[in-house]
Scaffold this active site. Sequence first.
Site, PDB file in Angstrom:
ATOM      1  N   ASP A  32     -10.975  28.788  35.226  1.00  0.00           N
ATOM      2  CA  ASP A  32      -9.644  28.628  34.620  1.00  0.00           C
ATOM      3  C   ASP A  32      -9.538  29.606  33.456  1.00  0.00           C
ATOM      4  O   ASP A  32     -10.545  29.990  32.859  1.00  0.00           O
ATOM      5  CB  ASP A  32      -9.442  27.187  34.126  1.00  0.00           C
ATOM      6  CG  ASP A  32      -7.969  26.813  34.005  1.00  0.00           C
ATOM      7  OD1 ASP A  32      -7.522  25.910  34.732  1.00  0.00           O
ATOM      8  OD2 ASP A  32      -7.246  27.442  33.187  1.00  0.00           O
ATOM      9  N   ASP A  52      -9.475  35.170  34.164  1.00  0.00           N
ATOM     10  CA  ASP A  52      -8.097  35.315  34.617  1.00  0.00           C
ATOM     11  C   ASP A  52      -8.113  35.608  36.124  1.00  0.00           C
ATOM     12  O   ASP A  52      -8.500  36.703  36.547  1.00  0.00           O
ATOM     13  CB  ASP A  52      -7.447  36.473  33.833  1.00  0.00           C
ATOM     14  CG  ASP A  52      -6.014  36.697  34.245  1.00  0.00           C
ATOM     15  OD1 ASP A  52      -5.559  36.065  35.225  1.00  0.00           O
ATOM     16  OD2 ASP A  52      -5.339  37.523  33.594  1.00  0.00           O
ATOM     17  N   GLY A  78       4.909  24.461  34.766  1.00  0.00           N
ATOM     18  CA  GLY A  78       5.226  23.510  33.703  1.00  0.00           C
ATOM     19  C   GLY A  78       6.353  22.624  34.162  1.00  0.00           C
ATOM     20  O   GLY A  78       6.719  22.642  35.344  1.00  0.00           O
ATOM     21  N   TYR A 151       9.728  29.470  41.195  1.00  0.00           N
ATOM     22  CA  TYR A 151       8.454  28.749  41.362  1.00  0.00           C
ATOM     23  C   TYR A 151       8.329  28.239  42.801  1.00  0.00           C
ATOM     24  O   TYR A 151       7.286  28.385  43.448  1.00  0.00           O
ATOM     25  CB  TYR A 151       8.417  27.603  40.343  1.00  0.00           C
ATOM     26  CG  TYR A 151       7.329  26.581  40.533  1.00  0.00           C
ATOM     27  CD1 TYR A 151       6.006  26.859  40.184  1.00  0.00           C
ATOM     28  CD2 TYR A 151       7.620  25.304  41.038  1.00  0.00           C
ATOM     29  CE1 TYR A 151       5.003  25.898  40.348  1.00  0.00           C
ATOM     30  CE2 TYR A 151       6.634  24.347  41.197  1.00  0.00           C
ATOM     31  CZ  TYR A 151       5.325  24.646  40.855  1.00  0.00           C
ATOM     32  OH  TYR A 151       4.346  23.696  41.014  1.00  0.00           O
ATOM     33  N   LYS A 155       5.695  29.317  45.919  1.00  0.00           N
ATOM     34  CA  LYS A 155       4.891  28.339  46.656  1.00  0.00           C
ATOM     35  C   LYS A 155       5.076  28.538  48.164  1.00  0.00           C
ATOM     36  O   LYS A 155       4.122  28.461  48.931  1.00  0.00           O
ATOM     37  CB  LYS A 155       5.295  26.917  46.264  1.00  0.00           C
ATOM     38  CG  LYS A 155       4.851  26.507  44.863  1.00  0.00           C
ATOM     39  CD  LYS A 155       3.352  26.362  44.771  1.00  0.00           C
ATOM     40  CE  LYS A 155       2.887  25.790  43.458  1.00  0.00           C
ATOM     41  NZ  LYS A 155       1.424  25.920  43.283  1.00  0.00           N
ATOM     42  N   GLU A 193       5.293  19.827  29.520  1.00  0.00           N
ATOM     43  CA  GLU A 193       5.076  18.474  30.060  1.00  0.00           C
ATOM     44  C   GLU A 193       6.180  18.097  31.050  1.00  0.00           C
ATOM     45  O   GLU A 193       7.298  18.579  30.966  1.00  0.00           O
ATOM     46  CB  GLU A 193       5.010  17.437  28.924  1.00  0.00           C
ATOM     47  CG  GLU A 193       6.299  17.169  28.186  1.00  0.00           C
ATOM     48  CD  GLU A 193       6.602  18.188  27.092  1.00  0.00           C
ATOM     49  OE1 GLU A 193       5.997  19.274  27.091  1.00  0.00           O
ATOM     50  OE2 GLU A 193       7.482  17.903  26.259  1.00  0.00           O
ATOM     51  N   LYS A 194       5.822  17.212  31.997  1.00  0.00           N
ATOM     52  CA  LYS A 194       6.774  16.761  33.016  1.00  0.00           C
ATOM     53  C   LYS A 194       7.469  15.490  32.534  1.00  0.00           C
ATOM     54  O   LYS A 194       7.077  14.888  31.537  1.00  0.00           O
ATOM     55  CB  LYS A 194       6.042  16.451  34.315  1.00  0.00           C
ATOM     56  CG  LYS A 194       5.053  17.481  34.724  1.00  0.00           C
ATOM     57  CD  LYS A 194       5.756  18.591  35.494  1.00  0.00           C
ATOM     58  CE  LYS A 194       4.781  19.668  35.874  1.00  0.00           C
ATOM     59  NZ  LYS A 194       3.560  19.146  36.449  1.00  0.00           N
ATOM     60  N   ARG A 222      13.903  10.997  41.479  1.00  0.00           N
ATOM     61  CA  ARG A 222      12.609  11.613  41.798  1.00  0.00           C
ATOM     62  C   ARG A 222      11.635  10.500  42.168  1.00  0.00           C
ATOM     63  O   ARG A 222      11.901   9.315  41.943  1.00  0.00           O
ATOM     64  CB  ARG A 222      12.022  12.352  40.576  1.00  0.00           C
ATOM     65  CG  ARG A 222      12.789  13.560  40.087  1.00  0.00           C
ATOM     66  CD  ARG A 222      12.696  14.733  41.056  1.00  0.00           C
ATOM     67  NE  ARG A 222      13.346  15.913  40.515  1.00  0.00           N
ATOM     68  CZ  ARG A 222      14.650  16.170  40.571  1.00  0.00           C
ATOM     69  NH1 ARG A 222      15.479  15.300  41.136  1.00  0.00           N
ATOM     70  NH2 ARG A 222      15.143  17.286  40.069  1.00  0.00           N
ATOM     71  N   ARG A 296      15.168  13.860  44.870  1.00  0.00           N
ATOM     72  CA  ARG A 296      13.963  14.299  45.597  1.00  0.00           C
ATOM     73  C   ARG A 296      13.045  13.096  45.737  1.00  0.00           C
ATOM     74  O   ARG A 296      12.868  12.329  44.786  1.00  0.00           O
ATOM     75  CB  ARG A 296      13.267  15.424  44.841  1.00  0.00           C
ATOM     76  CG  ARG A 296      11.957  15.829  45.483  1.00  0.00           C
ATOM     77  CD  ARG A 296      11.356  17.049  44.851  1.00  0.00           C
ATOM     78  NE  ARG A 296      12.155  18.235  45.089  1.00  0.00           N
ATOM     79  CZ  ARG A 296      12.197  19.281  44.273  1.00  0.00           C
ATOM     80  NH1 ARG A 296      11.503  19.280  43.174  1.00  0.00           N
ATOM     81  NH2 ARG A 296      12.942  20.332  44.561  1.00  0.00           N
TER      82      ARG A 296
HETATM   83  P1  NAD Z   1      -1.756  22.636  35.213  1.00  0.00           P
HETATM   84  O1  NAD Z   1      -0.870  23.657  34.580  1.00  0.00           O
HETATM   85  O2  NAD Z   1      -2.311  21.557  34.365  1.00  0.00           O
HETATM   86  O3  NAD Z   1      -2.978  23.375  35.954  1.00  0.00           O
HETATM   87  C1  NAD Z   1      -2.918  24.693  36.410  1.00  0.00           C
HETATM   88  C2  NAD Z   1      -4.101  25.434  35.829  1.00  0.00           C
HETATM   89  O4  NAD Z   1      -4.078  26.788  36.300  1.00  0.00           O
HETATM   90  C3  NAD Z   1      -4.063  25.510  34.284  1.00  0.00           C
HETATM   91  O5  NAD Z   1      -5.229  24.940  33.724  1.00  0.00           O
HETATM   92  C4  NAD Z   1      -3.966  26.984  33.998  1.00  0.00           C
HETATM   93  O6  NAD Z   1      -4.674  27.406  32.827  1.00  0.00           O
HETATM   94  C5  NAD Z   1      -4.574  27.580  35.264  1.00  0.00           C
HETATM   95  N1  NAD Z   1      -4.170  28.983  35.399  1.00  0.00           N
HETATM   96  C6  NAD Z   1      -2.909  29.484  35.327  1.00  0.00           C
HETATM   97  N2  NAD Z   1      -2.954  30.823  35.428  1.00  0.00           N
HETATM   98  C7  NAD Z   1      -4.259  31.159  35.565  1.00  0.00           C
HETATM   99  C8  NAD Z   1      -4.934  32.404  35.699  1.00  0.00           C
HETATM  100  N3  NAD Z   1      -4.271  33.567  35.706  1.00  0.00           N
HETATM  101  N4  NAD Z   1      -6.288  32.388  35.803  1.00  0.00           N
HETATM  102  C9  NAD Z   1      -6.977  31.212  35.762  1.00  0.00           C
HETATM  103  N5  NAD Z   1      -6.382  30.017  35.634  1.00  0.00           N
HETATM  104  C10 NAD Z   1      -5.037  29.994  35.542  1.00  0.00           C
HETATM  105  O7  NAD Z   1      -0.948  22.055  36.457  1.00  0.00           O
HETATM  106  P2  NAD Z   1      -1.241  20.799  37.388  1.00  0.00           P
HETATM  107  O8  NAD Z   1      -0.173  19.826  37.133  1.00  0.00           O
HETATM  108  O9  NAD Z   1      -2.646  20.380  37.278  1.00  0.00           O
HETATM  109  O10 NAD Z   1      -0.958  21.443  38.821  1.00  0.00           O
HETATM  110  C11 NAD Z   1      -1.997  21.933  39.664  1.00  0.00           C
HETATM  111  C12 NAD Z   1      -1.384  22.591  40.886  1.00  0.00           C
HETATM  112  O11 NAD Z   1      -0.566  21.655  41.575  1.00  0.00           O
HETATM  113  C13 NAD Z   1      -0.503  23.783  40.570  1.00  0.00           C
HETATM  114  O12 NAD Z   1      -0.699  24.759  41.564  1.00  0.00           O
HETATM  115  C14 NAD Z   1       0.899  23.235  40.673  1.00  0.00           C
HETATM  116  O13 NAD Z   1       1.833  24.228  41.008  1.00  0.00           O
HETATM  117  C15 NAD Z   1       0.738  22.194  41.765  1.00  0.00           C
HETATM  118  N6  NAD Z   1       1.748  21.129  41.654  1.00  0.00           N
HETATM  119  C16 NAD Z   1       1.685  20.236  40.635  1.00  0.00           C
HETATM  120  C17 NAD Z   1       2.641  19.228  40.527  1.00  0.00           C
HETATM  121  C18 NAD Z   1       2.610  18.209  39.426  1.00  0.00           C
HETATM  122  O14 NAD Z   1       3.471  17.335  39.410  1.00  0.00           O
HETATM  123  N7  NAD Z   1       1.674  18.249  38.499  1.00  0.00           N
HETATM  124  C19 NAD Z   1       3.671  19.157  41.484  1.00  0.00           C
HETATM  125  C20 NAD Z   1       3.714  20.099  42.494  1.00  0.00           C
HETATM  126  C21 NAD Z   1       2.732  21.069  42.593  1.00  0.00           C
END
Ligand code: NAD
Length: 336
Positions: A32, A52, A78, A151, A155, A193-194, A222, A296
């Site tokens: 990460d 990264d 986010g 976004y 996906k 935050e969500k 939702r 949704r």
């Molecule tokens: P989150 O933002 O907490 O986790 C994503 C992680 O990716 C973060 O820790 C961030 O630092 C890391 N990241 C981003 N860019 C990076 C890079 N260039 N190199 C290395 N690390 C990087 O989000 P989450 O809620 O844990 O979501 C996880 C996954 O699930 C994501 O792909 C998100 O799109 C998907 N998702 C989440 C939700 C939800 O409700 N939380 C819903 C739909 C999809």
Amino acid sequence: MKTVIILGGGGFIGGHLAKRLKSEGCHVRIADIKNHEFWKHEEICHEFIKCDLTQPKAVELVISESADEVYQLAADMGGAGYIFTGENDANVMHSSALINLNVAHECVKKNVKKIFYSSSACMYPEHNQLDPENPNCIESSAYPANPDSEYGWEKLFSERLYFAFNRNYNLDVRVARFHNIFGPQGTWDGGKEKAPAAMLRKASETKEGDGIEVWGDGKQTRSFLYVDECVEAVLRLMKSDFVGPVNIGSEEKISINGLAQMAIDISNKNIHINNLEGQDFVDKYGFSCPVGVRGRNSDNKLYKEKVGWEVNRPLLEGMKKTYEWINSQVILRDKL
Ligand code: NAD
């Protein structure tokens, strides 16, 4: 010992997934760009590589030859205030697409046995989500595509990328579309935050007799899935033969005002809801109210059919657990 690599394991869902897999005896490597905000490395993994993942060299380092499982959760994302204002569109698309391009390629090169990719319900077409009471998020409704955010488009692109690698290079993939996952140890302030975390934080911070601000008219609907059930659903999907894409979410639909009221009730305070929309919102924030689609809800028929299991915990239960944690974070912050 099974070797699992969790990309984005410094984040919310990835952190929970890592902790669970470590507790089951897997060797867990996280990659990460940032440390986990709420857990020490040793609580969730054996190795933490801070890098990264948009950089091919980093992905080359992180993904080792013949790893058993890779979980790809890293994404620039986010809540509504981050995804729907348009301010972050270029970065969201560029960073996440680069990560997925690197990861798919490297997994084939290194003969990774299986990879999970987390897509999102945000890829569903806007026109099927205009009626808050009858949203259509069945997996087959994805095309003709028309997500309401960049976004969501990224996906959709990355889902297709992993399926193309599956067809052309036999990459063994599992793809799930997450619907609003929430719970403790997730972002609860700062703009990323969500809705559940935002409502619970506001309920915790607000004084008796005051109001909490809810974006939009609050009638948009939702569903929200507690993170432990999300992790369980991901692990069961990984064990199944079903490639996907498949929804992982809850079917318990609620309006945003309903969610806010639930947060207020849990806090046991006398607080009211202030809906902020239209010009009043623009005057306050300088951009239009970023509420997303009108309705949704997850449709879990396909998951049940293919995986033979279903999520079943009530929203209220998860909201109570999350309130306890967010309330403790608010108290901690206010002491500093
Ligand atoms: P989150 O933002 O907490 O986790 C994503 C992680 O990716 C973060 O820790 C961030 O630092 C890391 N990241 C981003 N860019 C990076 C890079 N260039 N190199 C290395 N690390 C990087 O989000 P989450 O809620 O844990 O979501 C996880 C996954 O699930 C994501 O792909 C998100 O799109 C998907 N998702 C989440 C939700 C939800 O409700 N939380 C819903 C739909 C999809």
